[in-house]
Design a protein around this motif. Structure first.
Motif, PDB file in Angstrom:
ATOM      1  N   GLU A   1       0.894  -1.242   0.081  1.00  0.00           N
ATOM      2  CA  GLU A   1       0.162  -0.080  -0.137  1.00  0.00           C
ATOM      3  C   GLU A   1       0.695   1.353  -0.135  1.00  0.00           C
ATOM      4  N   TYR A   2       1.914   1.208   0.690  1.00  0.00           N
ATOM      5  CA  TYR A   2       2.726   2.315   0.832  1.00  0.00           C
ATOM      6  C   TYR A   2       4.081   2.271  -0.060  1.00  0.00           C
ATOM      7  N   HIS A   3       3.779   1.768  -1.165  1.00  0.00           N
ATOM      8  CA  HIS A   3       4.813   1.368  -2.346  1.00  0.00           C
ATOM      9  C   HIS A   3       5.677   2.691  -2.595  1.00  0.00           C
ATOM     10  N   TYR A   4       5.060   3.752  -2.256  1.00  0.00           N
ATOM     11  CA  TYR A   4       5.711   5.166  -2.807  1.00  0.00           C
ATOM     12  C   TYR A   4       7.081   5.237  -2.095  1.00  0.00           C
ATOM     13  N   LEU A   5       7.046   4.861  -0.891  1.00  0.00           N
ATOM     14  CA  LEU A   5       8.306   4.941   0.093  1.00  0.00           C
ATOM     15  C   LEU A   5       9.326   4.250  -0.720  1.00  0.00           C
ATOM     16  N   LEU A   6       9.183   3.186  -1.430  1.00  0.00           N
ATOM     17  CA  LEU A   6      10.340   2.357  -2.406  1.00  0.00           C
ATOM     18  C   LEU A   6      10.462   3.050  -3.446  1.00  0.00           C
ATOM     19  N   ASP A   7       9.461   3.759  -4.076  1.00  0.00           N
ATOM     20  CA  ASP A   7       9.696   4.618  -5.260  1.00  0.00           C
ATOM     21  C   ASP A   7      10.670   5.621  -5.137  1.00  0.00           C
ATOM     22  N   LYS A   8      10.357   6.434  -3.973  1.00  0.00           N
ATOM     23  CA  LYS A   8      11.419   7.797  -3.392  1.00  0.00           C
ATOM     24  C   LYS A   8      12.854   7.147  -3.098  1.00  0.00           C
ATOM     25  N   ALA A   9      12.802   5.800  -2.598  1.00  0.00           N
ATOM     26  CA  ALA A   9      14.061   5.413  -2.276  1.00  0.00           C
ATOM     27  C   ALA A   9      14.859   5.084  -3.116  1.00  0.00           C
ATOM     28  N   ALA A  10      14.283   4.439  -4.305  1.00  0.00           N
ATOM     29  CA  ALA A  10      14.915   4.414  -5.399  1.00  0.00           C
ATOM     30  C   ALA A  10      15.794   5.592  -6.133  1.00  0.00           C
ATOM     31  N   LEU A  11      15.270   6.959  -5.572  1.00  0.00           N
ATOM     32  CA  LEU A  11      16.082   7.969  -6.230  1.00  0.00           C
ATOM     33  C   LEU A  11      17.147   8.395  -5.199  1.00  0.00           C
ATOM     34  N   CYS A  12      17.241   7.909  -4.110  1.00  0.00           N
ATOM     35  CA  CYS A  12      18.134   8.241  -3.077  1.00  0.00           C
ATOM     36  C   CYS A  12      19.558   7.941  -3.514  1.00  0.00           C
TER      37      CYS A  12
ATOM     38  N   SER B   1       8.497  -3.411  -9.895  1.00  0.00           N
ATOM     39  CA  SER B   1       8.087  -1.795 -10.036  1.00  0.00           C
ATOM     40  C   SER B   1       8.935  -1.333 -11.216  1.00  0.00           C
ATOM     41  N   LYS B   2       8.433  -0.638 -12.302  1.00  0.00           N
ATOM     42  CA  LYS B   2       9.015   0.229 -13.126  1.00  0.00           C
ATOM     43  C   LYS B   2       9.684   1.313 -12.679  1.00  0.00           C
ATOM     44  N   ASN B   3       9.735   1.386 -11.485  1.00  0.00           N
ATOM     45  CA  ASN B   3      10.417   2.689 -10.870  1.00  0.00           C
ATOM     46  C   ASN B   3      11.757   2.357 -10.424  1.00  0.00           C
ATOM     47  N   GLY B   4      12.175   1.135 -10.594  1.00  0.00           N
ATOM     48  CA  GLY B   4      13.498   0.911 -10.166  1.00  0.00           C
ATOM     49  C   GLY B   4      13.804  -0.289  -9.000  1.00  0.00           C
ATOM     50  N   TRP B   5      12.633  -1.029  -8.765  1.00  0.00           N
ATOM     51  CA  TRP B   5      12.952  -1.836  -7.559  1.00  0.00           C
ATOM     52  C   TRP B   5      12.178  -3.246  -8.014  1.00  0.00           C
ATOM     53  N   SER B   6      12.829  -4.128  -7.255  1.00  0.00           N
ATOM     54  CA  SER B   6      11.982  -5.578  -7.242  1.00  0.00           C
ATOM     55  C   SER B   6      11.940  -6.134  -5.727  1.00  0.00           C
ATOM     56  N   LEU B   7      10.886  -6.770  -5.461  1.00  0.00           N
ATOM     57  CA  LEU B   7      10.661  -7.321  -4.109  1.00  0.00           C
ATOM     58  C   LEU B   7      10.050  -8.692  -4.408  1.00  0.00           C
ATOM     59  N   TRP B   8      10.697  -9.627  -3.547  1.00  0.00           N
ATOM     60  CA  TRP B   8      10.467 -11.023  -3.518  1.00  0.00           C
ATOM     61  C   TRP B   8      10.421 -11.527  -2.004  1.00  0.00           C
TER      62      TRP B   8
END
Length: 708
Positions: A353-364, A431-438
């Motif tokens: 639900e709060y995937h945006y945190l990982l989207d922003k983390a990909a920019l760090c 995620s097309k924003n630069g991360w994968s989770l499994w």
């Protein structure tokens, strides 16, 4: 603790003080290191000794006290007088059973008397024969032996008479005390019935009060004081829902492993990532200063915003759960009344639900800053559980669930149930924003009489493509309290360690369990983010159901030693800033299983999904529509179908497999995942092997089993 009934009269026992335990029925278990778990009925106490030697001394003392309490209980029962109206309190069935027992004892005593008469008759004949032998002229040695035989025959006759007299006395004593024993048994039976009726009545009263409370709050604005703030304390009678069966823990001396001191910010302060000033935190500041509250763009596909209201079905939970104590929760045949209309695969997907945190983390560009956002994401997955005390559906073997949200969420998620006993699910997210989770999560759950322990086993992997940073962590333990009496509430406890295997950065998160004696805020979470050399960079704090904050560490030093010689680390930090905040629940959420905005859409019907998708499960769909009786019938049919399929696999394996590969062939083979050795953790886990999204694009599902 009290030792026995003699310590209190009956009037006091009805209004006993908080925290008493009858030692005569108590049970003691050893916990890890110096812990002692004391259980009596629905009460559980966790005690902690100073050392293992002291713990053993306490165990011995408690066992002796228990023996003394049992002895006093027996004496108390023996000392009570026999009333004339005892027979009136005994049921006819018990009377007939007692009379039958006494009659059987009398018959056995008559048999013994007959045997005694026969022994006396034969003994007298033996004595006469011995006397006749004594009158004969026989050698002296034979005369002495004959005399010894005569004496032994006399002793045997005396012993037989004594045995018969003892049996007669035993029967008389049993008849004298039979009413007393029957009264004690009847009292225990009445107390048990009364206790079950009281528990059921209390549960109904709690439900009524809860509904009345919700109705009284209808139309009110949310209370801002319920949001997390430093120094706030959970007030008794509001969120705590405390009652006498609340499980208490010892006051935690080391509830936090550090002390935070806020210092003023300096513009010229250098940061750990090599830049100066506020620019070093620019990517994260975009997130922390309001990105969590930024409205999301309108999706192309309109999703539903509500589901049918939950019906008001009443069911006696104790009547089902009382025979399931200590059993694996997944093996208990539970009706849908205790479920929510989502499967475990959908609950697992809800962590995004709060995937945006990982989207922003990909920019760090700084790994420790990225770690803060990853830690916030790991905590955010628990925020959806604070009111969600219902059990999700245990998925069928081979069941899948997809979340194809590339347009609005920028990700695709796939789950598959890869094992049924123990229940295990494999999950993969791109995620097309630069991360994968499994991850592969195995749920281990136990019913302990008054609470449920839910222990997710398995590692969660997160990888960012740009930097190559690979994070691994595991979930904490969830506990559902007040299973029998009171309002159900859930708590998270334990430590989570997040490791970046590329840079060796670490984050230590601590979930503090609720304690009646603790002054800490309920559901509190604390953490420290450190680099590969062990230097602390950020301090995290907040609550797993509301929000998390971060504070930059400017200086760290050990505190003054305490009386026990231990130290705490003192961190001087800049003022804390928000890192993550929970979305508000949708309107009318209390009547929709407290589902979040994302959860309301997870079971929405969608075209083109695999025939094994959770959205197509009939019992779950019927429950969502409010047809619970039909859902229970469908649930039983599906479970029987799954058992039949398992038996067929076992029979086919027995016919066509050799002994060497029988065990391997009998195991279920996942369709979209395969077992591989994880080089980082050294564990074997199910990982996505591909093919699902290609099959969806072609709408070719011929390989999918018929599980529904």
């Amino acid at each position: 603790m009290r030792e026995g009934p003699s310590d209190r009269n009956e009037g006091e026992m009805a209004h006993t003080c908080r925290g008493t335990i009858d030692l005569s029925t108590a049970h003691f278990d050893r916990e890890d290191y110096c812990g002692i778990m004391l259980t009596s009925g629905a009460k559980t106490y966790h005690l902690k000794a100073g050392s293992e030697v002291e713990r053993q001394q306490w165990i011995i003392a408690l066992e002796l006290a228990k023996a003394h309490a049992v002895h006093m209980l027996q004496n108390h029962s023996d000392d009570s007088g026999d009333d004339d109206d005892d027979d009136e309190t005994t049921s006819p069935t018990d009377k007939s059973e007692l009379q039958s027992t006494i009659k059987n004892l009398s018959l056995k005593l008559d048999d013994l008397s007959t045997c005694n008469d026969l022994l006396a008759k034969h003994g007298a004949a033996l004595t006469r024969s011995l006397n006749e032998l004594d009158g004969l002229r026989i050698p002296y040695d034979s005369s002495e032996k004959l005399k010894a035989v005569n004496e032994r025959a006399t002793l045997f006759r005396i012993t037989t008479n004594a045995m018969i007299n003892a049996c007669r006395d035993f029967l008389a004593l049993a008849e004298a005390h039979s009413r007393k024993w029957q009264r004690a048994l009847q009292y225990e039976q009445e107390q048990r019935i009364h206790l079950e009726e009281t528990i059921e009545q209390l549960a109904k009263q709690h439900n009524s009060l809860e509904r009345a409370f919700r109705n009284s709050l209808s139309g009110r604005a949310p209370d801002p004081s319920r949001s997390f703030s430093h120094g706030s304390v959970l007030s008794k009678g509001e969120d705590s829902e405390e009652d006498e069966d609340t499980e208490y823990f010892d006051a935690m001396e080391d509830s936090t492993a550090f002390i935070t001191v806020i210092s003023e910010a300096k513009e010229d302060r250098k940061t750990e990532c090599g830049t100066t000033g506020p620019a070093d935190w620019t990517p994260a500041d975009d997130v922390l200063d309001g990105a969590s509250l930024t409205p999301k763009g309108p999706p192309r596909v309109k999703r539903r915003a509500r589901i049918p209201d939950k019906p008001n079905y009443s069911l006696n939970l104790w009547s089902i759960m009382k025979n399931c104590i200590g059993r694996e929760l997944s093996k208990i045949p539970m009706p849908v009344n205790f479920n929510e209309p989502l499967s475990m695969l959908q609950r697992l997907t809800e962590d995004l639900e709060y995937h945006y945190l990982l989207d922003k983390a990909a920019l760090c560009t700084c790994s420790v800053e990225q770690m803060c956002l990853v830690a916030a994401f790991s905590v955010s997955s628990y925020s959806t559980t604070v009111h969600r005390i219902a059990k999700p559906f245990n998925p069928m073997l081979g069941e899948t669930f997809e979340l194809d949200r590339l347009e609005d969420m920028g990700l695709r998620s796939l789950c598959e149930q890869v094992s049924h006993h123990p229940p295990s699910a494999a999950h993969h997210v791109f995620s097309k924003n630069g991360w994968s989770l499994w991850q592969e999560i195995t749920i281990s759950s136990k019913f302990r009489g008054k609470y449920l322990s839910i222990m997710p086993l398995g590692a969660i992997h997160l990888e960012f493509q740009a930097s190559g940073n690979h994070y691994v962590w595991r979930k904490s333990t969830s506990t559902v309290h007040n299973i029998i009496v009171g309002k159900l509430w859930i708590d998270q406890s334990g430590d989570i360690e997040i490791v970046n295997y590329k840079t060796k950065d670490r984050c230590q998160l601590k979930f503090l369990p609720y304690s009646y004696f603790s002054k800490e805020v309920a559901r509190k979470v604390t953490g420290v983010v450190s680099d590969g050399q062990g230097k602390a960079h950020y301090v995290l704090s907040g609550s797993w159901d509301e929000q998390m904050e971060y504070a930059k560490v400017t200086h760290s030093s050990p505190s003054s030693p305490r009386t026990d010689g231990k130290h705490k680390t003192v961190y001087q930090t800049l003022p804390a800033k928000p890192l993550w905040r929970k979305y508000p629940l949708p309107e009318n959420a209390e009547n929709m299983y407290y589902f979040s905005e994302l959860a309301l859409t997870l079971n929405e019907h969608e075209e083109g999904v695999a025939p094994t998708d959770s959205r197509l499960r009939p019992d779950q769909r019927l429950m969502e529509k409010g047809q619970w009786d039909e859902a229970n019938t469908e649930k039983q049919r599906l479970e029987e179908k799954q058992r039949l399929s398992r038996r067929r696999r076992a029979e086919a394996c027995a016919r066509g497999c050799s002994m060497e590969d029988e065990k391997e062939t009998e195991a279920h083979t996942p369709l979209w995942f395969e077992r591989r050795l994880d080089p980082l953790t050294g564990e074997t886990a199910c990982m996505y092997k591909g093919g699902y999204w290609e099959a969806k694009e072609k709408q070719d599902w011929h390989m999918c089993p018929n599980i529904f």
